[in-house]
Design a protein around this motif. Sequence first.
Motif, PDB file in Angstrom:
ATOM      1  N   GLU A  16      44.805 104.331 -55.030  1.00  0.00           N
ATOM      2  CA  GLU A  16      44.743 105.173 -56.229  1.00  0.00           C
ATOM      3  C   GLU A  16      43.638 106.220 -56.104  1.00  0.00           C
ATOM      4  N   LEU A  34      46.609 109.476 -63.421  1.00  0.00           N
ATOM      5  CA  LEU A  34      47.454 108.658 -62.566  1.00  0.00           C
ATOM      6  C   LEU A  34      47.728 107.331 -63.254  1.00  0.00           C
ATOM      7  N   MET A  36      49.358 104.003 -62.125  1.00  0.00           N
ATOM      8  CA  MET A  36      49.926 103.234 -61.015  1.00  0.00           C
ATOM      9  C   MET A  36      50.940 102.202 -61.509  1.00  0.00           C
ATOM     10  N   ASP A  37      50.775 101.700 -62.733  1.00  0.00           N
ATOM     11  CA  ASP A  37      51.726 100.722 -63.264  1.00  0.00           C
ATOM     12  C   ASP A  37      53.124 101.319 -63.413  1.00  0.00           C
ATOM     13  N   ALA A  39      53.940 104.210 -61.803  1.00  0.00           N
ATOM     14  CA  ALA A  39      54.102 105.064 -60.615  1.00  0.00           C
ATOM     15  C   ALA A  39      54.341 106.514 -61.019  1.00  0.00           C
ATOM     16  N   CYS A  63      53.688 108.737 -50.477  1.00  0.00           N
ATOM     17  CA  CYS A  63      54.443 108.630 -51.723  1.00  0.00           C
ATOM     18  C   CYS A  63      55.593 109.626 -51.717  1.00  0.00           C
TER      19      CYS A  63
END
Length: 79
Positions: A16, A34, A36-37, A39, A63
């Motif tokens: 991250e 951002l 991340m959970d 995406a 990514c």
Amino acid sequence: MRTTFEFQPMKSGINERAILDKLYNLPNIWNTTLDMDNASISFEYLTTNDLEVVRRELSELGCSVINDTGRFDTPENRP
């Protein structure tokens, strides 16, 4: 303008901090968040060329962008 990219990591262990550091150092990109959970990454940008730069940088970090709201912001897609 503001957009959100949904991405899919192409490799495990995406960092991250590395993503944020990379985008913080790009010109014409700011207010980066951002999640991340889910995406996803949201940011503000100046031109559509900036979207391609972010897409390329995310790809280099492993990514793949699978959806972006920026494509709806381009002049050819406006009513």
